[in-house]
Design an enzyme around this catalytic site. Sequence first.
Site, short mmCIF file in Angstrom:
data_model
loop_
_atom_site.label_atom_id
_atom_site.label_comp_id
_atom_site.label_asym_id
_atom_site.label_seq_id
_atom_site.Cartn_x
_atom_site.Cartn_y
_atom_site.Cartn_z
N SER A 1 -0.67 5.81 -10.89
CA SER A 1 -0.50 6.95 -11.69
C SER A 1 -0.62 6.85 -12.90
CB SER A 1 -0.01 8.26 -11.14
OG SER A 1 1.43 7.97 -11.08
N PRO B 1 0.75 -1.72 -0.06
CA PRO B 1 -0.03 -0.27 -0.08
C PRO B 1 0.75 1.78 0.35
CG PRO B 1 0.19 -0.66 2.03
CD PRO B 1 1.20 -1.52 1.46
N ASP B 2 0.34 2.40 -0.43
CA ASP B 2 1.79 3.62 -0.37
C ASP B 2 1.18 3.44 1.02
OD1 ASP B 2 2.06 6.52 -1.49
OD2 ASP B 2 1.77 6.44 0.04
N GLU C 1 -4.67 0.25 -13.37
CA GLU C 1 -5.98 1.24 -12.98
C GLU C 1 -5.92 2.18 -12.90
OE1 GLU C 1 -8.50 0.04 -13.61
OE2 GLU C 1 -8.36 -2.10 -12.89
N LEU C 2 -5.88 3.21 -14.16
CA LEU C 2 -4.66 5.03 -13.71
C LEU C 2 -5.40 5.84 -13.54
CD1 LEU C 2 -2.23 2.87 -16.81
CD2 LEU C 2 -1.68 3.01 -14.04
N CYS D 1 -10.40 8.36 -8.83
CA CYS D 1 -9.42 8.02 -10.24
C CYS D 1 -10.91 8.53 -11.06
CB CYS D 1 -9.40 6.46 -10.11
SG CYS D 1 -10.38 5.44 -9.63
P1 NAD Z 1 1.58 6.66 -7.83
O1 NAD Z 1 2.04 5.54 -9.26
O2 NAD Z 1 3.13 7.47 -7.17
O3 NAD Z 1 1.71 5.27 -6.21
C1 NAD Z 1 1.15 4.60 -6.43
C2 NAD Z 1 1.65 3.14 -6.03
O4 NAD Z 1 2.87 2.84 -6.54
C3 NAD Z 1 1.82 3.44 -4.48
O5 NAD Z 1 1.88 2.93 -3.49
C4 NAD Z 1 3.70 3.59 -4.57
O6 NAD Z 1 4.58 3.40 -3.74
C5 NAD Z 1 4.21 2.45 -5.59
N1 NAD Z 1 5.21 3.24 -6.99
C6 NAD Z 1 5.53 4.58 -6.92
N2 NAD Z 1 6.86 4.11 -8.04
C7 NAD Z 1 6.52 2.90 -7.95
C8 NAD Z 1 7.34 2.23 -9.24
N3 NAD Z 1 9.16 2.58 -9.71
N4 NAD Z 1 7.46 0.33 -9.36
C9 NAD Z 1 6.28 0.09 -8.25
N5 NAD Z 1 4.95 1.41 -7.49
C10 NAD Z 1 6.16 2.11 -7.41
O7 NAD Z 1 0.17 7.36 -7.96
P2 NAD Z 1 -0.38 8.26 -6.76
O8 NAD Z 1 -0.11 9.33 -6.28
O9 NAD Z 1 -0.69 7.84 -4.92
O10 NAD Z 1 -1.88 7.72 -6.86
C11 NAD Z 1 -2.99 8.43 -7.26
C12 NAD Z 1 -3.01 8.41 -8.88
O11 NAD Z 1 -3.55 7.11 -8.91
C13 NAD Z 1 -4.07 8.78 -9.81
O12 NAD Z 1 -3.27 9.19 -11.23
C14 NAD Z 1 -5.38 8.30 -9.93
O13 NAD Z 1 -6.42 9.01 -10.99
C15 NAD Z 1 -4.75 7.21 -10.34
N6 NAD Z 1 -6.01 6.30 -9.16
C16 NAD Z 1 -6.65 5.38 -10.63
C17 NAD Z 1 -7.73 4.32 -9.81
C18 NAD Z 1 -8.66 3.58 -10.95
O14 NAD Z 1 -8.79 2.55 -10.77
N7 NAD Z 1 -8.41 3.91 -12.19
C19 NAD Z 1 -7.96 4.77 -8.89
C20 NAD Z 1 -7.18 5.12 -7.48
C21 NAD Z 1 -5.96 6.14 -8.00
#
Ligand code: NAD
Length: 543
Positions: A259, A208-209, A280-281, A314
């Site tokens: 993201s 998780p974050d 899911e982005l 999202c």
């Molecule tokens: P993020 O991509 O920064 O982080 C998501 C997760 O990935 C975190 O747990 C983070 O620690 C991890 N992470 C970071 N770098 C990584 C790497 N190099 N390799 C693997 N994992 C890594 O995203 P965020 O800012 O935490 O979340 C917000 C984003 O999530 C927004 O763009 C939102 O639209 C998207 N989101 C999408 C959905 C969906 O269902 N489509 C749902 C919720 C959020």
Amino acid sequence: MTDISAESRGGGRNPVAPGAGRTVASAVPQSLISRLARGVTAGGVEGQNPDTVQTTAPLTGELLATLPRSTPADVETAFGLARRAQKAWAALPLRRRAAVLLRFHDLLLKRQDEVLDLVQAETGKSRLHAFDEVLAVVMVARYYGRTAPSLLRDRRRGGAIPVLTHTIEARRPKGVIGQISPWNYPLELSVGDALPAFAAGNGVVNKPDTQTALTALWARELLIEAGLPADLWQIVIGDGPVIGPAVVERADYVSFTGSTRTGREVAQQAAARLVGASLELGGKNAMLVLADADLDRAVDGAVRACFSSAGQLCVSVERLFVHRSVAEVFLAKFAERTRAMRLGGGLAYGAEMGSLSSERQLEVTVRHVEEAVKAGATVLAGGQARPELGPLFFEPTILDGVTPDMAVCTEETFGPVVSVYRFDTEDEAVTVANSTPYGLNSSVWTKDGRRGRAVAARLRTGTVNVNEGYAAAYGSVASPMGGMGDSGLGRRHGAEGILRYTEGQTIATQRLMPIAPAYGLDDAKFAMLLSKGLRAMKALGFK
Ligand code: NAD
């Protein structure tokens, strides 16, 4: 920060919801944090001397929790433990695995207040928006608890040669799923996505974050109480770019939410290992208010669609297209309703919107609004940070006069900001709504359901809601949810949401005769006989 005058904000500031009287520190005591921290796989199996990470409560900016930080070696340990537990778990009858989900359903409804406190403490969202997560997870638990046995059971399929070939399609668990989740919906995007993986017989290593790890750890405890073997769900926490790749490196399948930028990296790493991934982005979701929409319902719907979880959702709407003939009336009502939204950070129901979750989200929100205003956009409601309520509060904001050169027009803000645009024809609205690389969610408002569905079919998004912002499609958990284009790959929910965690296996038993020349038939006679057989099969309607 640019000073946006009260006049340009449309006058008036959002009222404040009454507080709850409970503080974050009293709702999330140290004893609870210490107990939950023991659920992190860190510091070796003996749990010695872990390095730590700290989280802060967005509502107040105070230190919330100190938790052990996992290392790549801990991720290795986590996979080892989950793999061992998975073997016995996969051998259980499907119904027994599904029964754990149904027990979890009941426990979560009963104990919801505990997790609502945690979600609010970790994200800063209002209690009602935290409850959305409970709702979504309970629906997923019921759906897969009830349907997994039939979705995954062995199925008889037509054999190569009728009668002579007996064929079944089986679904085998992938093994151990690597699940990486963001901070915005910590309950739903940790346990909600893990439930179908467990029902299908997998183990899960979840990252998780860090900011929202307590919620995931709480959900793990509750699922263990519901009957999940403790080692089957491992939770590791630490820096995304360090621990995330360590999870992907070992996973049999990757379930990623986050993201688009990180999603691309995860997809590349999974592809190099030839393991599957669902992603899911992000999104830049559109809402279309057609000329015949019920404007009062559309206004209420827009408030929910744009400002739930302070826009850190999202599927939330950031682009609002209104037919020119109703734009003036709609915008007047929408701005008035938005300015009247009660803001607050109390750990009780009452606030219509809470705080943003991190300084990064506040910074993007402020930057998008300031840049747009400097370049000529008008603020119809909101537009200001509200530090007197908490360090990360920002008013629900409506911008008019936004042009394509402004970041807020094209980039995901992930904050409580929506831009409004007017359109003259349905074609124009559909074309502009589709003119984004994203394709997650959209919303259409009209009194004519058939017309709404026809417009929906032309929108390039994984979900479309007619006369609702996002909840109708997201809550329809029997049907797939996910993104087209830059919004992702694969789907959660529905049959796809569980089949992704399985490998299809075909077991075909040949009886009586081989599929080859035999019993003295020469090759030419064999080919002639089979050709006749194939013609007959088509004529008889075989598939
Ligand atoms: P993020 O991509 O920064 O982080 C998501 C997760 O990935 C975190 O747990 C983070 O620690 C991890 N992470 C970071 N770098 C990584 C790497 N190099 N390799 C693997 N994992 C890594 O995203 P965020 O800012 O935490 O979340 C917000 C984003 O999530 C927004 O763009 C939102 O639209 C998207 N989101 C999408 C959905 C969906 O269902 N489509 C749902 C919720 C959020």
